[in-house]
Design a protein around this motif. Structure first.
Motif, PDB file in Angstrom:
ATOM      1  N   TYR A   1      39.340  44.956  35.140  1.00  0.00           N
ATOM      2  CA  TYR A   1      40.791  44.666  35.057  1.00  0.00           C
ATOM      3  C   TYR A   1      41.330  43.934  36.285  1.00  0.00           C
ATOM      4  N   PRO A   2      41.168  44.519  37.477  1.00  0.00           N
ATOM      5  CA  PRO A   2      41.755  43.823  38.630  1.00  0.00           C
ATOM      6  C   PRO A   2      41.074  42.497  38.926  1.00  0.00           C
ATOM      7  N   ILE A   3      39.808  42.385  38.590  1.00  0.00           N
ATOM      8  CA  ILE A   3      39.100  41.124  38.831  1.00  0.00           C
ATOM      9  C   ILE A   3      39.700  40.032  37.944  1.00  0.00           C
ATOM     10  N   ALA A   4      40.007  40.387  36.707  1.00  0.00           N
ATOM     11  CA  ALA A   4      40.648  39.426  35.795  1.00  0.00           C
ATOM     12  C   ALA A   4      42.029  39.037  36.326  1.00  0.00           C
ATOM     13  N   VAL A   5      42.745  39.997  36.864  1.00  0.00           N
ATOM     14  CA  VAL A   5      44.059  39.705  37.460  1.00  0.00           C
ATOM     15  C   VAL A   5      43.892  38.718  38.612  1.00  0.00           C
ATOM     16  N   GLY A   6      42.844  38.914  39.388  1.00  0.00           N
ATOM     17  CA  GLY A   6      42.583  38.025  40.521  1.00  0.00           C
ATOM     18  C   GLY A   6      42.261  36.605  40.072  1.00  0.00           C
TER      19      GLY A   6
END
Lengths: 327, 329
Positions: B128-133
């Motif tokens: 999830y946070p990697i996709a946000v990044g």
């Protein structure tokens, strides 16, 4: 050369890197108008704007992970973790993602990110805001771990960290922020993985990290008056560790005192002692290696107890006297 | 709409046949992997997505090559849908240097940056946070790329889900959170692990459009993803899509499936098979004949055989590779 604080030195490195490279940006809690909990990013919002000085919600896992995702896709993020204790919330992204992706993906992608975070005690912030947990990340292959003790080192090492293509854990110390030192204007690099002899001496090699370097320097003044001449070795980067400088120093003095603020048990002091004892320096030791490190307790609130929990100048002085007395 | 099977992405007959073919490639890939694991020819573990092909292909079909995609631990289908080379994927599972990750990652970490595949993830909710990044990069570099973030139902109980949805929403980032709700997080039924009936309700609380769809209906998946991608490209922010589906196989290779009934499995296989249902749709629309549909299945099998041959021909990493790529230069 002008004298500036450790805080200003870090801010200069960040600003210089951001002026030069559009892909560098900062994320973190309260880093905008507030200027960061310790004022490191003060004034940067005005210069760089809210896109690149990116105020985040209180979401350490998402902050660290967004840095990973941004790094994979071509940015060079720097994120500020307000207190190093909060790494507990960000660790999956640092340990399982950032540290491993380059290797796990067969070297096909790089993760050029920097985590900046203050560690250490001495501010009365008690057990959840005062720890020295750098060893947790030093244990993980794939991460680079830096612990600058002076303003000069902080600026030069932060430039190297931002330019590095690996995830870099940059541990600042709250008590270092107000210390001052000579710092050149403009960009300069201190190579990662090179220790620094902060004071030359012939009797004892004191290998000290972070704020303990300052305490060791104070202790050195007291000891000098007694005819004890200590050498202070500041590893500056824990991973990669400059073993040679440490080993050579111990070979010269024949005595080693390791000083860290982190809890003694399984801390980085254990690693430093192990390096000295398993390398050729062992044959030169005239005295068992001595370690001074944090008490095996949470950091207490009350000021006297707080001081007792981590090595103080006098502890270093006493330890050195004892080492020299044992003939 | 002029398409014989109307869809919002305006995918023409050829594109829909391509999607049908990809679903077969995914299924045959997974069946082959299952076979090799059973025979002990591939080690470690694997998580197969048989039964979930429409979710992977329908969402992937709307993306451009330059868009990004983060996959889950059950990611072979998502990865194939994004265009990752199946030869290199199979070689990776065989632990060969010709694999996507040079044999260092295995099933749970297949990545191919040049096709926008940011990698599968062994940690539930880790993507999830990697996709946000990645979406943040698109924002900062002012491109019109979007990031499709695959995830499973179980991951919506992780903190990273909530932190990431909120962050993407307040920053209006171009992310599509695509939840493949296959009903079970390993053995935990999502209906017992979450109080809400539809997981899309959780997206609403972060202020983003959220929708629950039939994840086994290819056209429904294409339509929902198309809307989300359009919003994202226009800078209108993230969307949550919950695609209800079912995994036919167990969680991983050692799963006795005691937590669900054989009747339930049979219902999903016989009535809600995404491939059989789309095949019927294609034939009814006159896009394919029975014989042509059969031929596509045969070609998929052949493609997988070729992937196996490629994998077998590869080299195992030598001992000196152990320390290579721990750190980048």
């Amino acid at each position: 050369m002008r004298e500036i604080t450790y805080t200003e030195a870090i801010r200069e490195a960040l600003s210089e890197a951001m002026r030069e490279d559009e892909s560098v940006f900062i994320m973190g809690e309260d880093i905008g108008v507030y200027g960061g909990a310790f004022g490191v990013t003060r004034g940067m919002l005005e210069e760089f704007g809210p896109e690149r000085i990116r105020l985040t919600p209180i979401s350490e896992s998402a902050i660290a992970g967004a840095a990973v995702g941004a790094a994979i896709t071509g940015m060079r993020p720097v994120f500020e973790l307000q207190f190093s204790d909060f790494i507990t919330i960000a660790l999956d992204q640092i340990v399982n993602q950032a540290a491993k992706i380059h290797y796990m993906y067969g070297g096909n992608v790089t993760i050029p990110l920097v985590m900046r975070t203050p560690g250490g005690s001495g501010t009365g912030a008690a057990a959840q805001h005062s720890q020295s947990l750098e060893n947790w990340t030093a244990h993980i292959p794939g991460l680079i771990v830096i612990q600058p003790s002076t303003a000069y080192d902080a600026k030069g090492l932060l430039h190297s960290a931002i330019a590095n293509n690996n995830p870099v854990m940059f541990y600042e110390h709250k008590l270092c922020y107000r210390t001052k030192g000579d710092v050149p204007e403009g960009k300069y690099f201190i190579p990662i993985g090179v220790a620094d002899i902060k004071r030359s001496g012939k009797d004892i090699s004191v290998i000290a990290t972070s704020y303990m370097v300052h305490k060791a320097l104070e202790a050195a003044e007291i000891l000098a008056k007694e005819g004890i001449d200590i050498e202070i070795v500041d590893p500056r980067t824990l991973v990669p560790l400059d073993k040679k400088t440490i080993i050579d120093s111990v070979k010269k003095t024949g005595r080693a005192l390791v000083v860290t603020e982190a809890v003694k048990r399984s801390g980085f002091s254990s690693e430093l002692a192990a390096v000295i004892s398993e390398e050729e320096s062992f044959d030169y030791l005239d005295h068992p290696i001595v370690r001074l490190a944090g008490a095996e307790t949470p950091i207490p609130y009350e000021p006297n107890l707080e001081k007792l929990a981590v090595p103080q100048v006098n502890d270093i002085v006493e330890a050195c006297r004892k080492i020299m007395a044992a003939k | 709409m002029s398409e014989r099977i109307p869809n919002k992405a305006h995918l023409d007959d050829a594109a829909l046949i391509e999607a049908f073919s990809k679903m077969w490639i995914i299924r045959q890939f997974e069946e082959k992997v299952d076979y090799f694991f059973a025979k002990g020819m591939i080690h470690g573990t694997t998580h197969l997505c048989v039964g979930e092909e429409a979710a992977a292909v329908g969402s992937g079909a709307v993306l451009r090559k330059s868009d990004w995609m983060a996959a889950t631990h059950r990611g072979h289908g998502q990865t194939i849908a994004k265009g990752t080379d199946i030869n290199k994927m199979m070689a990776e599972l065989f632990g060969k240097t010709s694999g996507t990750n040079k044999g260092k990652g295995g099933s749970m970490h297949i990545a191919e940056i040049e096709t926008g595949n940011l990698g599968a993830n062994g940690v539930v909710g880790g993507g999830y946070p990697i996709a946000v990044g990645a979406a943040l990069t698109a924002r900062l570099k002012k491109t019109d790329q979007v990031c499709l973030c695959h995830a499973g139902d179980g991951s919506t109980n992780e903190g990273s889900f909530h932190e990431s949805l909120n962050m993407a929403s307040i920053w209006n980032l171009p992310v599509i959170f695509f939840i493949e709700n296959n009903q079970y997080g390993m053995s935990g039924p999502i209906k017992e692990m979450a109080k809400v009936k539809d997981l899309s309700i959780r997206g609403v609380s972060y202020g983003m459009p959220s929708i629950t769809i039939d994840g086994n209906n290819l056209i429904e998946v294409i339509n929902a993803t198309y809307d989300a991608v359009e919003r994202a490209r226009k800078g209108e922010g993230p969307t949550l899509i919950e695609a209800k589906t079912y995994r036919w196989k167990g969680h991983s290779k050692s799963d006795a499936k005691k937590y669900r009934t054989r009747e339930e499995e049979e219902m999903w296989r016989s009535q809600r098979d995404p491939i059989a249902n789309f095949r019927k749709q294609l034939i009814e629309a006159g896009i394919l004949t029975d014989a042509q549909a059969d031929e596509i299945q045969v070609k998929a099998t052949q493609a997988i055989e070729a992937a196996v041959a490629f994998a077998e021909a590869g080299e195992k990493p030598t001992a000196d590779q152990l320390f290579v790529d721990v750190y980048a230069d």
